[in-house]
Write a protein that holds these residues in place. Sequence first.
Motif, PDB file in Angstrom:
ATOM      1  N   PHE A  21       0.821  -1.211   0.000  1.00 37.67           N
ATOM      2  CA  PHE A  21       0.000   0.000   0.000  1.00 37.67           C
ATOM      3  C   PHE A  21       0.859   1.268   0.000  1.00 37.67           C
ATOM      4  CE2 PHE A  21      -3.820  -2.360   1.528  1.00 37.67           C
ATOM      5  CZ  PHE A  21      -4.700  -1.864   0.587  1.00 37.67           C
ATOM      6  N   ILE A  22       1.860   1.312   0.844  1.00 37.37           N
ATOM      7  CA  ILE A  22       2.696   2.511   0.964  1.00 37.37           C
ATOM      8  C   ILE A  22       3.390   2.815  -0.361  1.00 37.37           C
ATOM      9  CG2 ILE A  22       4.780   3.430   2.048  1.00 37.37           C
ATOM     10  CD1 ILE A  22       3.899   1.910   4.614  1.00 37.37           C
ATOM     11  N   HIS A  23       3.940   1.801  -0.976  1.00 33.21           N
ATOM     12  CA  HIS A  23       4.706   2.043  -2.194  1.00 33.21           C
ATOM     13  C   HIS A  23       3.810   2.175  -3.433  1.00 33.21           C
ATOM     14  CE1 HIS A  23       7.810   0.960   0.660  1.00 33.21           C
ATOM     15  NE2 HIS A  23       8.554   1.791  -0.059  1.00 33.21           N
ATOM     16  N   THR A  24       2.572   1.746  -3.322  1.00 35.64           N
ATOM     17  CA  THR A  24       1.609   2.069  -4.377  1.00 35.64           C
ATOM     18  C   THR A  24       1.316   3.566  -4.361  1.00 35.64           C
ATOM     19  OG1 THR A  24       0.609  -0.118  -4.346  1.00 35.64           O
ATOM     20  CG2 THR A  24      -0.761   1.688  -5.146  1.00 35.64           C
ATOM     21  N   LEU A  25       1.181   4.129  -3.176  1.00 32.01           N
ATOM     22  CA  LEU A  25       1.000   5.580  -3.072  1.00 32.01           C
ATOM     23  C   LEU A  25       2.234   6.321  -3.565  1.00 32.01           C
ATOM     24  CD1 LEU A  25      -0.840   5.866   0.353  1.00 32.01           C
ATOM     25  CD2 LEU A  25      -1.800   6.134  -1.924  1.00 32.01           C
ATOM     26  N   ALA A  26       3.413   5.772  -3.308  1.00 28.90           N
ATOM     27  CA  ALA A  26       4.638   6.402  -3.801  1.00 28.90           C
ATOM     28  C   ALA A  26       4.676   6.393  -5.328  1.00 28.90           C
ATOM     29  CB  ALA A  26       5.863   5.681  -3.237  1.00 28.90           C
ATOM     30  N   LEU A  27       4.138   5.341  -5.940  1.00 28.50           N
ATOM     31  CA  LEU A  27       4.092   5.286  -7.411  1.00 28.50           C
ATOM     32  C   LEU A  27       3.245   6.416  -7.993  1.00 28.50           C
ATOM     33  CD1 LEU A  27       3.777   1.525  -8.402  1.00 28.50           C
ATOM     34  CD2 LEU A  27       5.532   3.125  -9.107  1.00 28.50           C
TER      35      LEU A  27
END
Length: 174
Positions: A110-116
């Motif tokens: 989830f966190i790195h999807t937001l970073a994308l």
Amino acid sequence: MSIGETLNYVFFTNPIATATSSSITKSVQVLSSSLNSFLPKQSAPPQIIKMDPEPLWKLASSSNYFVKIAGLSGASAVILGAYGAHSLLPDEEKDENAKKAFETANRYHFIHTLALLGVPLCRYPSLSGCLFLLGLSMFCGTCYYSSLTGDYRFRRLTPIGGTFFILGWLALFI
């Protein structure tokens, strides 16, 4: 002669006061002209170009594929989180480490999807986007795989995926 006329003559109109005042005036004019030669020349003020603000979706259009990948990644994170919460995690027979690995993978997913989503707005979107995608596949993928199957062969790739996450964040910084 009245007192006012006498004072006017003494301070302003007598020949000595007149010569002194004209001498001081000429000296100030000469000094100001010589000082102006040391000062930078006055140029026209810079011309300000006013542009209409661009919407964020137009700014991100060159790396629009990362936003689409982030949409797919977010959907898969929700699906995997629901699967883990309703089928994997309630089972008391499952290993506690497998549950923790699954929860960690889902949280990082989830966190790195937001970073994308922020990748198209950085200076090097291809670099940071690829690093985040490698981190998602190598870190989250190996955690998901090991917690769902019980096979720990690919867990040695998990720290490499974490390193790709770190490098992705640093690529956003530069």
